[in-house]
Each structure stands twice: as C-alpha cells, then as structure tokens.
Design a protein around this motif. Structure first.
Motif, PDB file in Angstrom:
ATOM      1  N   ARG A 159     -16.558  73.861  86.537  1.00 13.16           N
ATOM      2  CA  ARG A 159     -16.752  73.015  87.721  1.00 13.16           C
ATOM      3  C   ARG A 159     -16.998  71.566  87.321  1.00 13.16           C
ATOM      4  NH1 ARG A 159     -21.214  74.511  91.677  1.00 13.16           N
ATOM      5  NH2 ARG A 159     -20.193  72.774  92.739  1.00 13.16           N
ATOM      6  N   GLU A 160     -16.447  71.164  86.189  1.00 15.29           N
ATOM      7  CA  GLU A 160     -16.836  69.872  85.624  1.00 15.29           C
ATOM      8  C   GLU A 160     -16.368  68.688  86.471  1.00 15.29           C
ATOM      9  OE1 GLU A 160     -17.102  67.639  81.280  1.00 15.29           O
ATOM     10  OE2 GLU A 160     -15.862  69.431  81.516  1.00 15.29           O
ATOM     11  N   LEU A 161     -15.184  68.769  87.052  1.00 14.94           N
ATOM     12  CA  LEU A 161     -14.696  67.637  87.841  1.00 14.94           C
ATOM     13  C   LEU A 161     -15.574  67.417  89.077  1.00 14.94           C
ATOM     14  CD1 LEU A 161     -10.849  68.269  87.697  1.00 14.94           C
ATOM     15  CD2 LEU A 161     -12.045  66.312  86.697  1.00 14.94           C
ATOM     16  N   GLU A 162     -15.780  68.476  89.861  1.00 16.51           N
ATOM     17  CA  GLU A 162     -16.579  68.341  91.076  1.00 16.51           C
ATOM     18  C   GLU A 162     -18.020  67.969  90.745  1.00 16.51           C
ATOM     19  OE1 GLU A 162     -17.723  70.766  95.177  1.00 16.51           O
ATOM     20  OE2 GLU A 162     -16.802  71.844  93.500  1.00 16.51           O
ATOM     21  N   GLU A 163     -18.614  68.602  89.739  1.00  5.81           N
ATOM     22  CA  GLU A 163     -19.993  68.296  89.375  1.00  5.81           C
ATOM     23  C   GLU A 163     -20.136  66.869  88.867  1.00  5.81           C
ATOM     24  OE1 GLU A 163     -21.171  71.314  86.647  1.00  5.81           O
ATOM     25  OE2 GLU A 163     -21.595  72.795  88.228  1.00  5.81           O
ATOM     26  N   SER A 164     -19.125  66.389  88.133  1.00  2.00           N
ATOM     27  CA  SER A 164     -19.169  65.007  87.634  1.00  2.00           C
ATOM     28  C   SER A 164     -19.174  64.013  88.794  1.00  2.00           C
ATOM     29  CB  SER A 164     -17.972  64.732  86.724  1.00  2.00           C
ATOM     30  OG  SER A 164     -18.026  65.510  85.546  1.00  2.00           O
ATOM     31  N   LEU A 165     -18.421  64.329  89.840  1.00  2.00           N
ATOM     32  CA  LEU A 165     -18.411  63.450  91.011  1.00  2.00           C
ATOM     33  C   LEU A 165     -19.761  63.471  91.722  1.00  2.00           C
ATOM     34  CD1 LEU A 165     -14.889  64.216  92.551  1.00  2.00           C
ATOM     35  CD2 LEU A 165     -15.568  62.214  91.225  1.00  2.00           C
ATOM     36  N   LEU A 166     -20.306  64.659  91.963  1.00  2.00           N
ATOM     37  CA  LEU A 166     -21.558  64.773  92.698  1.00  2.00           C
ATOM     38  C   LEU A 166     -22.735  64.188  91.915  1.00  2.00           C
ATOM     39  CD1 LEU A 166     -21.097  68.345  94.207  1.00  2.00           C
ATOM     40  CD2 LEU A 166     -20.920  66.151  95.395  1.00  2.00           C
ATOM     41  N   GLN A 225     -15.849  58.272  90.750  1.00  2.00           N
ATOM     42  CA  GLN A 225     -16.141  58.144  89.321  1.00  2.00           C
ATOM     43  C   GLN A 225     -17.229  59.119  88.897  1.00  2.00           C
ATOM     44  OE1 GLN A 225     -15.329  53.297  89.094  1.00  2.00           O
ATOM     45  NE2 GLN A 225     -17.411  54.066  88.989  1.00  2.00           N
ATOM     46  N   PRO A 226     -17.283  59.447  87.595  1.00  2.00           N
ATOM     47  CA  PRO A 226     -18.423  60.235  87.105  1.00  2.00           C
ATOM     48  C   PRO A 226     -19.668  59.362  87.015  1.00  2.00           C
ATOM     49  CG  PRO A 226     -16.972  59.644  85.285  1.00  2.00           C
ATOM     50  CD  PRO A 226     -16.302  59.154  86.529  1.00  2.00           C
ATOM     51  N   ALA A 227     -20.802  59.977  86.761  1.00  2.00           N
ATOM     52  CA  ALA A 227     -22.036  59.212  86.545  1.00  2.00           C
ATOM     53  C   ALA A 227     -21.872  58.315  85.319  1.00  2.00           C
ATOM     54  CB  ALA A 227     -23.212  60.166  86.354  1.00  2.00           C
ATOM     55  N   TYR A 277      -9.760  54.041  85.880  1.00  2.00           N
ATOM     56  CA  TYR A 277     -10.484  54.773  84.835  1.00  2.00           C
ATOM     57  C   TYR A 277     -11.511  55.763  85.394  1.00  2.00           C
ATOM     58  CZ  TYR A 277     -13.694  50.770  85.456  1.00  2.00           C
ATOM     59  OH  TYR A 277     -14.511  49.797  85.971  1.00  2.00           O
ATOM     60  N   GLY A 278     -11.530  55.976  86.708  1.00  2.00           N
ATOM     61  CA  GLY A 278     -12.403  56.986  87.291  1.00  2.00           C
ATOM     62  C   GLY A 278     -11.766  58.363  87.257  1.00  2.00           C
ATOM     63  N   ILE A 279     -12.234  59.241  88.138  1.00  2.00           N
ATOM     64  CA  ILE A 279     -11.704  60.610  88.206  1.00  2.00           C
ATOM     65  C   ILE A 279     -10.522  60.658  89.174  1.00  2.00           C
ATOM     66  CG2 ILE A 279     -12.220  62.974  88.938  1.00  2.00           C
ATOM     67  CD1 ILE A 279     -14.982  62.668  87.715  1.00  2.00           C
ATOM     68  N   PHE A 280     -10.765  60.333  90.417  1.00  2.00           N
ATOM     69  CA  PHE A 280      -9.683  60.229  91.402  1.00  2.00           C
ATOM     70  C   PHE A 280      -9.813  58.905  92.148  1.00  2.00           C
ATOM     71  CE2 PHE A 280      -9.990  65.055  91.598  1.00  2.00           C
ATOM     72  CZ  PHE A 280      -8.828  65.264  90.863  1.00  2.00           C
ATOM     73  N   THR A 281      -8.682  58.356  92.525  1.00  2.00           N
ATOM     74  CA  THR A 281      -8.644  57.255  93.481  1.00  2.00           C
ATOM     75  C   THR A 281      -7.997  57.796  94.750  1.00  2.00           C
ATOM     76  OG1 THR A 281      -8.362  55.661  91.679  1.00  2.00           O
ATOM     77  CG2 THR A 281      -7.870  54.904  93.907  1.00  2.00           C
ATOM     78  N   VAL A 282      -8.653  57.573  95.884  1.00  2.00           N
ATOM     79  CA  VAL A 282      -8.115  58.012  97.176  1.00  2.00           C
ATOM     80  C   VAL A 282      -7.706  56.763  97.951  1.00  2.00           C
ATOM     81  CG1 VAL A 282      -8.506  59.432  99.216  1.00  2.00           C
ATOM     82  CG2 VAL A 282      -9.747  59.937  97.096  1.00  2.00           C
ATOM     83  N   LEU A 283      -6.456  56.727  98.412  1.00  2.00           N
ATOM     84  CA  LEU A 283      -5.920  55.541  99.060  1.00  2.00           C
ATOM     85  C   LEU A 283      -5.390  55.887 100.453  1.00  2.00           C
ATOM     86  CD1 LEU A 283      -4.411  55.856  95.956  1.00  2.00           C
ATOM     87  CD2 LEU A 283      -4.198  53.414  96.352  1.00  2.00           C
ATOM     88  N   THR A 284      -5.552  54.979 101.401  1.00  2.00           N
ATOM     89  CA  THR A 284      -4.815  55.088 102.642  1.00  2.00           C
ATOM     90  C   THR A 284      -3.381  54.644 102.375  1.00  2.00           C
ATOM     91  OG1 THR A 284      -5.299  52.801 103.283  1.00  2.00           O
ATOM     92  CG2 THR A 284      -6.838  54.496 104.037  1.00  2.00           C
TER      93      THR A 284
END
Length: 446
Positions: free
Chosen positions: A189-196, A370-372, A268-275
C-alpha cells in the motif's frame, strides 16, 4: 514542432468504474463482470506502466463541471488584476503564488494553495452516496450545481477559496483511488500510504498568457484594478489593442519567446491530477471595431488537442495529448516511478503554444500529489533509465532523432543524476529543482 503533430488519445476510465475498482471489496457473481473488471485494471496499468504514456483520463465525475467552469476563468482575471488588489484577494482566500507576479514578461501566472487530505477523506466518504443520489434524484444534483454557479456569479472572487478547495478535494480523491488500484496490482500500500502520510497536496490555478495578455501587463491598469472597471482607462486599452498590430512594439517579446508555454520536465511527485484546459480569447468589440482584450469568452481548442505534449522514449517521438471534454487527467510523477520500482512510468511533458492563435490563452487547475517530505527513497530493484531518455538510445537520437528530441536531451537532467540511495523526498525535490533551475534548489518559479 513543424508539420502536423501526432495526437495521442489516452485511455478513458469512467468514474463509476474507478469507484468500483477502488472500493474496499468488490465481488460479482457474474463471470462476465469479473472479466470486465480485470480488463479495466489491466488497461489502467498499461496506460500508467513502462510501456504506456503515463497518463489516463477519468470521465463522468459528478459536480465537477460547474466547479471547473466557474474556477478556471478566474485564473486570467487574477493574473491581470492590479498587483495590490490581487495581493489582497489572494490573502483573503489563503492563496499564494510560486511565480514572480510583478514580472510583466512572465508567460504563466500561478495561484497556489495547500490542500488537506482530511478534507479529501471526508469528500471520499460522502461522494459514494452522492453518486447514488444522482441516480435517484437528478433534480437535487441540478439544484446543487445551480447554487454553486449563482454564488460565484454574485461576486466572482467571493467564493474563490472554497471553490479551490472543493475542486481540489475532488481531484485528490481521484488520485487516491488510482493509487489504491495501482497498489493492489504492484503489491503493498506504499503509494496510497505515501500520499496520506504527506497530509497535504498542492493545488495550482494556472493562467498561460496569450501574447495579448503580455501587452495588457505592460500597460498598467487603473487603481481599482478589476478587469470590469476599466472605463476610465479606455484610451490605454485602445493603445494596447493598436499595439497588437505594431511589430516594433512586440519585437522584444517575439525574440524572447519560444513555442512552449512550459518547458520540458518531469513532475517529481507521485501523481499530478489536471483538469482539461479551458481556452479563452477576446469576445467583445469596441466602438473602434477592435476587440476588447479585457473581456474573454471560451473557445474550442484550435487543433482539437490539449497542447499538452509528451515524449515517448520507447517510440523516440513527441505526441500531443487529447482527452474528452470535462475529464480529468492522471499523470505519473517520478516519485511513483521510484516507489513502484519502475512499474509506473513518469511522464516527460511540456505545454506548447498554439502557433497561429496569439490571442488564445489557456486556463488550468492542477493538483500535485506528493509523498511526505521525509519519505525515504530506495533505488533497490529500480531501473533508473525508465524515467529518463535511455542511455542506450543516445546514438539513435543523435543519428536519426529529430531536433526536438536532441533539445530535450539537453534540457532534462536524467533521474540518475538527481536520485541517490537513501534520499528523502525533500532532498530529491531540492536537487531536481536545482538542476532544472540552478540556485539553491528552492522551487519558486515553476
């Protein structure tokens, strides 16, 4: 880029399927439905994986259209405000900027806010019931949308901060759900946990200036500062309009500009969300018969694509990205590439200008997940070449590659030069920004 660009139609994921795949548990007694779910999951990983573009589109997100249409035009209005008036509005809504807004030669204006995952978590919990309500009570959803729209019309900046947070929370939800789906396929669960664990994401409302906006920025507005209250500066406006046709006045601008609004880079983050972007151009006509540059209305993309372009290292070529109207784009960043050990591929991209539409500007809302800052990166099991122009293709680029691929090679620092074993995300982002922009590595102008 000369000639007709190659256009990439990215994979479309309906929001209803995103909810289904990211739910805690999903099971079906239907073999056909299970096969459909497996097929969708496979398509998501193919789109975001090492052989895909690192992009996908999410369609049919409820309530998002009204927020997008209300918020995006404010980017240009903020960009062209009197600086003192703008400063007060940004302060009132807890917004800042990471570009030098007093620089009249800037090609981009960006207005930023830190968004909290606690707000997004509440949004995620409530949104499932909203979807069900939408199916049973369309009138309630219509009422909700109209109420937002009417509030924003009353005072265009009054609800700026709340609209920023609402749309930002919606987009954070999309990123979290995609992270959960990817985690299940990758393992852990590393991606989701890194975001949270990061607690916050960064939202940016971005105005990509037209050449005509540059003219307006060089002509100071009146002391009131709003685009609607320019009656007392009519003469200055007409001079700005006339200068559009004066080559000598624009010589320096043309010489200093390129065909890109934003240079080639990786996020350089995890995901970028764009409109999907909104394109605006002058709509009103003055008594003189010339256009009123302060008043803009929405236009369709002149080329039918987003003017977001990506470089595909597997094909050694550049593609323009297309996506359905009113959709959201998920883009993989380098941190996801690193955390997934190359099972997700970060997207090398830039934003190009319309070549023959100098009066066209582009409005976007973007959320960077981004992660912490203290997240530690390991290079174990990761092929760093997956996130840069591959070393073994340099000869091919030099011999057969186009000018654009050779230029990208010069501009983008390879991941291996920026990532060291045991680096924290803070150290990685600082080194990345330093190599892109020089100086201390503190990102203030991107």
């Amino acid at each position: 880029m000369g000639g007709n660009p190659k256009v990439l139609e990215i994979y479309e994921l309906p929001y209803s399927d995103l909810l289904l795949l990211s739910a805690a548990y999903h099971s079906s007694s239907s073999l056909q439905e299970n096969q459909r779910i497996e097929s969708i999951t496979k398509s998501i990983l193919e789109a975001l994986g090492p052989n895909g573009p690192g992009l996908l589109a999410i369609t049919g997100v409820p309530n998002s259209s009204v927020l997008r249409r209300a918020l995006l035009p404010l980017a240009r209005k903020l960009a062209l405000l009197n600086p003192d008036h703008r400063k007060q509005i940004l302060k009132d809504h807890n917004l800042g900027s990471d570009v030098p807004l007093r620089n009249p030669e800037r090609s981009v204006s960006s207005f930023a806010m830190q968004l909290k995952y606690t707000e997004s978590k509440e949004f995620m919990q409530n949104n499932q019931s909203q979807i069900e309500d939408k199916q049973s009570s369309g009138s309630e959803l219509d009422s909700f949308c109209h109420s937002i729209e009417n509030k924003l019309k009353d005072n265009e900046f009054e609800h700026l901060g709340n609209s920023f947070k609402e749309l930002g929370s919606c987009m954070m939800e999309l990123g979290l759900r995609i992270a959960r789906i990817c985690d299940r396929e990758i393992g852990g669960r590393e991606l989701e946990e890194s975001l949270l664990e990061s607690c916050t994401a960064k939202g940016r409302l971005i105005h990509y200036h037209s050449a005509l906006d540059a003219q307006l920025l060089r002509k100071p507005a009146n002391s009131k500062g709003t685009a609607r209250n320019q009656a007392s500066s009519r003469r200055n406006r007409e001079q700005s309009i006339q200068s559009r046709h004066d080559p000598s006045d624009r010589k320096g601008l043309c010489q200093s500009s390129t065909n890109l609004w934003q240079q080639w880079h990786y996020d350089y983050g995890i995901f970028t969300v764009l409109t999907t972007p909104m394109f605006l151009s002058p709509s009103n006509t003055l008594e003189s018969g010339l256009q009123d540059l302060w008043c803009c209305s929405e236009r369709t993309s002149p080329s039918g694509h987003l003017y977001l372009q990506i470089f595909d290292p597997c094909k050694n070529d550049v593609f323009m990205v297309n996506s359905p109207p009113e959709s959201f784009i998920i883009q993989v960043g380098e941190s996801a590439d690193i955390i997934s050990r190359g099972k997700l591929r970060s997207t090398l991209h830039s934003v190009s200008r319309p070549s023959k539409q100098e009066d066209l500007c582009r409005e976007m809302f973007v959320v960077f997940l981004q992660p912490a800052w203290n997240k530690t990166f390991s290079m174990s099991g990761h092929l760093t070449e997956s996130s840069m122009l591959p070393e073994d293709r340099k000869d091919l680029v030099e011999e057969e590659g186009t000018l654009i691929t050779r230029e990208i090679q010069k501009i983008v620092p390879p991941l291996v030069s920026r990532l060291k074993e045991g680096m924290t995300f803070a150290e990685f982002s600082r080194e990345t920004t330093k190599q892109y922009y020089g100086g201390s590595g503190l990102q203030s102008n991107r």
